[in-house]
Design a protein around this motif. Structure first.
Motif, PDB file in Angstrom:
ATOM      1  N   PHE A  74       0.828  -1.209   0.000  1.00 56.37           N
ATOM      2  CA  PHE A  74       0.000   0.000   0.000  1.00 56.37           C
ATOM      3  C   PHE A  74       0.865   1.263   0.000  1.00 56.37           C
ATOM      4  CE2 PHE A  74      -3.581  -2.683   1.664  1.00 56.37           C
ATOM      5  CZ  PHE A  74      -4.469  -2.357   0.661  1.00 56.37           C
ATOM      6  N   PHE A  75       1.984   1.212   0.684  1.00 58.70           N
ATOM      7  CA  PHE A  75       2.886   2.361   0.691  1.00 58.70           C
ATOM      8  C   PHE A  75       3.414   2.632  -0.720  1.00 58.70           C
ATOM      9  CE2 PHE A  75       7.017   4.395   1.035  1.00 58.70           C
ATOM     10  CZ  PHE A  75       6.781   5.406   1.962  1.00 58.70           C
ATOM     11  N   VAL A  76       3.842   1.581  -1.420  1.00 57.14           N
ATOM     12  CA  VAL A  76       4.364   1.729  -2.780  1.00 57.14           C
ATOM     13  C   VAL A  76       3.275   2.217  -3.725  1.00 57.14           C
ATOM     14  CG1 VAL A  76       5.279   0.455  -4.770  1.00 57.14           C
ATOM     15  CG2 VAL A  76       6.213   0.044  -2.482  1.00 57.14           C
ATOM     16  N   ILE A  77       2.045   1.738  -3.538  1.00 53.69           N
ATOM     17  CA  ILE A  77       0.941   2.185  -4.392  1.00 53.69           C
ATOM     18  C   ILE A  77       0.715   3.688  -4.243  1.00 53.69           C
ATOM     19  CG2 ILE A  77      -1.571   2.080  -4.644  1.00 53.69           C
ATOM     20  CD1 ILE A  77      -1.357  -0.934  -4.079  1.00 53.69           C
ATOM     21  N   ALA A  78       0.666   4.174  -3.005  1.00 50.88           N
ATOM     22  CA  ALA A  78       0.466   5.609  -2.778  1.00 50.88           C
ATOM     23  C   ALA A  78       1.632   6.414  -3.339  1.00 50.88           C
ATOM     24  CB  ALA A  78       0.291   5.885  -1.292  1.00 50.88           C
ATOM     25  N   LEU A  79       2.867   5.926  -3.107  1.00 51.80           N
ATOM     26  CA  LEU A  79       4.048   6.638  -3.588  1.00 51.80           C
ATOM     27  C   LEU A  79       4.055   6.710  -5.110  1.00 51.80           C
ATOM     28  CD1 LEU A  79       6.842   7.917  -3.020  1.00 51.80           C
ATOM     29  CD2 LEU A  79       7.804   5.601  -3.130  1.00 51.80           C
ATOM     30  N   CYS A  80       3.834   5.590  -5.770  1.00 54.93           N
ATOM     31  CA  CYS A  80       3.885   5.563  -7.237  1.00 54.93           C
ATOM     32  C   CYS A  80       2.739   6.349  -7.862  1.00 54.93           C
ATOM     33  CB  CYS A  80       3.861   4.119  -7.723  1.00 54.93           C
ATOM     34  SG  CYS A  80       5.373   3.207  -7.347  1.00 54.93           S
ATOM     35  N   ALA A  81       1.583   6.350  -7.202  1.00 47.23           N
ATOM     36  CA  ALA A  81       0.458   7.135  -7.725  1.00 47.23           C
ATOM     37  C   ALA A  81       0.821   8.609  -7.803  1.00 47.23           C
ATOM     38  CB  ALA A  81      -0.770   6.934  -6.840  1.00 47.23           C
ATOM     39  N   HIS A  82       1.518   9.099  -6.799  1.00 45.17           N
ATOM     40  CA  HIS A  82       1.889  10.519  -6.796  1.00 45.17           C
ATOM     41  C   HIS A  82       3.062  10.809  -7.718  1.00 45.17           C
ATOM     42  CE1 HIS A  82      -0.306  10.399  -2.799  1.00 45.17           C
ATOM     43  NE2 HIS A  82      -0.989  11.232  -3.561  1.00 45.17           N
ATOM     44  N   VAL A  83       3.983   9.857  -7.858  1.00 47.92           N
ATOM     45  CA  VAL A  83       5.060  10.033  -8.833  1.00 47.92           C
ATOM     46  C   VAL A  83       4.477  10.128 -10.240  1.00 47.92           C
ATOM     47  CG1 VAL A  83       7.032   8.906  -9.931  1.00 47.92           C
ATOM     48  CG2 VAL A  83       6.862   8.957  -7.437  1.00 47.92           C
ATOM     49  N   ALA A 181       8.474   4.970 -16.081  1.00 48.55           N
ATOM     50  CA  ALA A 181       8.531   3.522 -16.299  1.00 48.55           C
ATOM     51  C   ALA A 181       8.818   2.789 -14.990  1.00 48.55           C
ATOM     52  CB  ALA A 181       9.600   3.198 -17.341  1.00 48.55           C
ATOM     53  N   LEU A 182       9.723   3.319 -14.191  1.00 41.65           N
ATOM     54  CA  LEU A 182      10.041   2.704 -12.912  1.00 41.65           C
ATOM     55  C   LEU A 182       8.821   2.722 -11.985  1.00 41.65           C
ATOM     56  CD1 LEU A 182      12.108   1.485 -10.971  1.00 41.65           C
ATOM     57  CD2 LEU A 182      12.768   3.827 -10.327  1.00 41.65           C
ATOM     58  N   ALA A 183       8.089   3.835 -11.976  1.00 42.71           N
ATOM     59  CA  ALA A 183       6.896   3.929 -11.133  1.00 42.71           C
ATOM     60  C   ALA A 183       5.847   2.902 -11.548  1.00 42.71           C
ATOM     61  CB  ALA A 183       6.312   5.337 -11.204  1.00 42.71           C
ATOM     62  N   VAL A 184       5.669   2.730 -12.850  1.00 43.30           N
ATOM     63  CA  VAL A 184       4.701   1.745 -13.347  1.00 43.30           C
ATOM     64  C   VAL A 184       5.123   0.333 -12.946  1.00 43.30           C
ATOM     65  CG1 VAL A 184       3.738   0.683 -15.422  1.00 43.30           C
ATOM     66  CG2 VAL A 184       3.873   3.169 -15.252  1.00 43.30           C
ATOM     67  N   LEU A 185       6.417   0.027 -13.084  1.00 47.45           N
ATOM     68  CA  LEU A 185       6.918  -1.305 -12.725  1.00 47.45           C
ATOM     69  C   LEU A 185       6.752  -1.571 -11.231  1.00 47.45           C
ATOM     70  CD1 LEU A 185      10.180  -1.508 -14.887  1.00 47.45           C
ATOM     71  CD2 LEU A 185       8.058  -2.809 -15.195  1.00 47.45           C
ATOM     72  N   LEU A 186       7.083  -0.593 -10.402  1.00 46.43           N
ATOM     73  CA  LEU A 186       6.928  -0.776  -8.958  1.00 46.43           C
ATOM     74  C   LEU A 186       5.458  -0.930  -8.584  1.00 46.43           C
ATOM     75  CD1 LEU A 186       9.511   1.814  -7.566  1.00 46.43           C
ATOM     76  CD2 LEU A 186       9.656  -0.679  -7.454  1.00 46.43           C
ATOM     77  N   LEU A 187       4.600  -0.159  -9.218  1.00 43.76           N
ATOM     78  CA  LEU A 187       3.169  -0.242  -8.954  1.00 43.76           C
ATOM     79  C   LEU A 187       2.631  -1.625  -9.318  1.00 43.76           C
ATOM     80  CD1 LEU A 187       0.669   1.377  -8.028  1.00 43.76           C
ATOM     81  CD2 LEU A 187       0.349   2.079 -10.402  1.00 43.76           C
TER      82      LEU A 187
END
Length: 578
Positions: A74-83, A181-187
């Motif tokens: 959930f932390f990564v989802i919130a972080l990547c959403a804002h990135v 691209a990194l944000a999408v992969l992490l998400l």
């Protein structure tokens, strides 16, 4: 003297150079991508307690491995959403202004989310954007200002010292593409790693995505803007083009007046006539009214409920764009020949009275004090209007009612009977008992205004056949489950936000004037009151009460259908849909 004159420019240049060096020492040189990641990380840590708390509700405690993995996901989802939000919307020139705006908005949103338990979805944001200034001022508190200072003021001070490093266009584009691209992969990775618990939480709480802050603000603003743009691009679609007067119109020897009172934020749970532990409707209790104890509202805020309750499709087939894009019940009544007038003491008619006669209490000749008028201003000239009434009249009175959080401002001092009451705009500074007392005192005043209207209608019964129908637009949370005010997403809204009071009164001659069978009206409505009803019945019942014939009227939703010789009314309960 000459030496002094020669030395002065050099000294000045040195001072400027020193001050410039000092300024540079306090600058933070970063790339645009570094700033994006930093801002996203700050928001995730500071503005998403509501999201993470709701997301992990009922899950394995973080002490176990499964819990730790879910927390991380959930932390990564919130972080990547804002990135992704910043990466797609900002450039080198707009990154700092956009981050500044979103930081202030996020700080304000998190204050209200944590204080009142609200969720910032498109419906809530629309309600905020279209509220009136007086309502907005009541939400400004010392707690809000302190929160803004800590979570917006300090970050903006730091942001002011950031200097974005210049790079070539191709290099900047490559770095931005790599970050996205990194944000999408992490998400994707976080979602796949914890897919089952994530999917379960999203199914159980469809409003969860609207807790990711400030992404929820950006998404909701885009949704509201799109809806408003679509509405502005086309005129309202006419409805009820076949509306015609029934036979009773030709046989009336007196004017027929229906006063339709739209309540504000009154909840059935505290309505005296519906069984509240304390009597909050003592004046109505002494009158021959029909009370409807189980009525479900179209929405949990005025922006949704008001258009919905005056629409033919209502909540059972809810379609926001269709409802906002069509005319209302009032246009159908006017098309049939009724004289329609809307008087407002709130935030407007939300399109229901567009193109029809309307006014506000403060422009109706009533002397108001301050920036709020008491609801008695809605009926101050009722006697005069009744004396001048001709034909068929429909008068809609939109109350200020119990709009929070300043319940103590919604009634004159003499109605403060339940004490102690909360006398602050900041509900967090009051106990729940004080909040409920203030709320119930405001209901006492609503009871008085409605009873005053009935008394004046009754006094004119020899000259005018009249009826009054009161129904609130939505309910209110008063601290149950940590929730305050209203506007919760409909699928997860508590009953106190969706169950509202409804009351009907009619003069002795109203049945005959409306063409209803003698002695039928009260029994038919009391029978209907024993069953669950909803706002969906309003449109069709008003058409039935006024004997307006149109194919839009659904007989099974008209509570007086059986009083026109068609058998007992079915009065089926509409099934609200999210």
């Amino acid at each position: 003297m000459n030496e002094h004159m020669v030395g002065t420019p050099e000294n000045a240049r040195g001072q400027r150079r020193d001050s410039g060096d000092a300024a540079q020492r306090f600058e933070i040189p970063v790339t645009a991508e570094q700033l994006i990641v930093g801002a996203a990380l700050f928001w995730t840590l500071s503005a998403n307690r509501s999201f993470l708390g709701a997301a992990l509700s009922g899950q394995t405690p973080p002490g176990g491995s499964a819990g730790a993995g879910l927390v991380a996901a959930f932390f990564v989802i919130a972080l990547c959403a804002h990135v992704l939000l910043l990466g797609l919307l900002s450039s080198r020139h707009t990154a700092k202004p956009l981050i500044a705006i979103l930081t202030v908005a996020a700080a304000a949103a998190t204050h209200f989310m944590s204080t009142f338990g609200v969720v910032i979805d498109p419906t809530m944001l629309r309600n905020v954007l279209f509220t009136d200034p007086a309502e907005a001022r009541e939400l400004i508190s010392a707690g809000l200002l302190l929160h803004l200072a800590l979570y917006a003021g300090l970050p903006l001070l730091l942001l002011s010292r950031v200097r974005l490093v210049r790079r070539g266009a191709l290099r900047s584009a490559a770095h931005r593409a790599g970050l996205l691209a990194l944000a999408v992969l992490l998400l994707a990775g976080a979602t796949l790693a914890e897919f089952q618990p994530l999917a379960s939480r999203m199914r159980n709480d469809r409003a969860l995505r609207y807790r990711i802050t400030p992404a929820n603000l950006a998404w909701s603003l885009a949704s509201v803007a799109g809806s408003e743009a679509r509405g502005a691009a086309r005129p309202r679609e006419p409805i009820g083009l076949d509306a015609a007067q029934g036979a009773s119109w030709r046989g009336r020897d007196k004017p027929l007046v229906l006063v339709l009172v739209v309540g504000e934020t009154a909840r059935a749970a505290n309505w005296g006539l519906s069984g509240h532990a304390r009597q909050t409707t003592p004046e109505l209790a002494r009158l021959p009214v029909v009370n409807f104890p189980e009525v479900v509202a179209c929405g949990t805020n005025t922006e949704v409920s008001l258009p919905c309750m005056f629409a033919p499709i209502g909540r059972r087939d809810y379609d926001e764009d269709r409802i906002r894009g069509q005319e209302s019940l009032l246009h159908v009544l006017a098309r049939a020949g009724a004289s329609v007038h809307w008087r407002d003491n709130q935030s407007g008619c939300k399109g229901n009275c567009e193109g029809l006669p309307n006014d506000r209490v403060e422009t109706s000749g009533f002397a108001c004090e301050g920036d709020r008028c008491p609801d008695e201003g809605l009926v101050h000239d009722l006697d005069t209007r009744l004396r001048a009434a001709k034909g068929t009249q429909v008068w809609v009175l939109h109350m200020l009612g119990n709009h929070g959080p300043s319940y103590f401002r919604r009634h004159p001092p003499e109605f403060a009977r339940f004490l102690p009451e909360c006398r602050s705009d900041d509900l967090a500074s009051c106990s729940r008992e004080e909040i409920v007392n203030a709320y119930d005192n405001a209901l006492l005043y609503t009871d008085h205004v409605l009873s005053t209207a009935i008394a004046r209608l009754q006094a004119s019964a020899d000259k005018v056949d009249s009826a009054m129908l009161y129904v609130s637009d939505h309910g209110e949370s008063l601290g149950e489950h940590g929730l305050y005010l209203h506007g919760a997403p409909y699928p997860i809204a508590p009953d106190v936000q969706t169950r509202v009071p409804m009351v009907f009164w009619a003069s002795g001659g109203f049945e005959r004037g409306a063409g209803l069978e003698p002695g039928c009206l009260q029994p038919a409505l009391r029978s209907a009151a024993a069953r669950p009803l909803s706002h969906d019945h309003l449109f069709h019942t008003v058409l039935g009460l006024l004997d307006v014939r149109t194919s839009l009227r659904e007989p099974t939703l008209d509570l007086v259908e059986g009083c026109r010789g068609g058998g007992a009314p079915l009065a089926r309960a509409a099934s609200p849909k999210p």
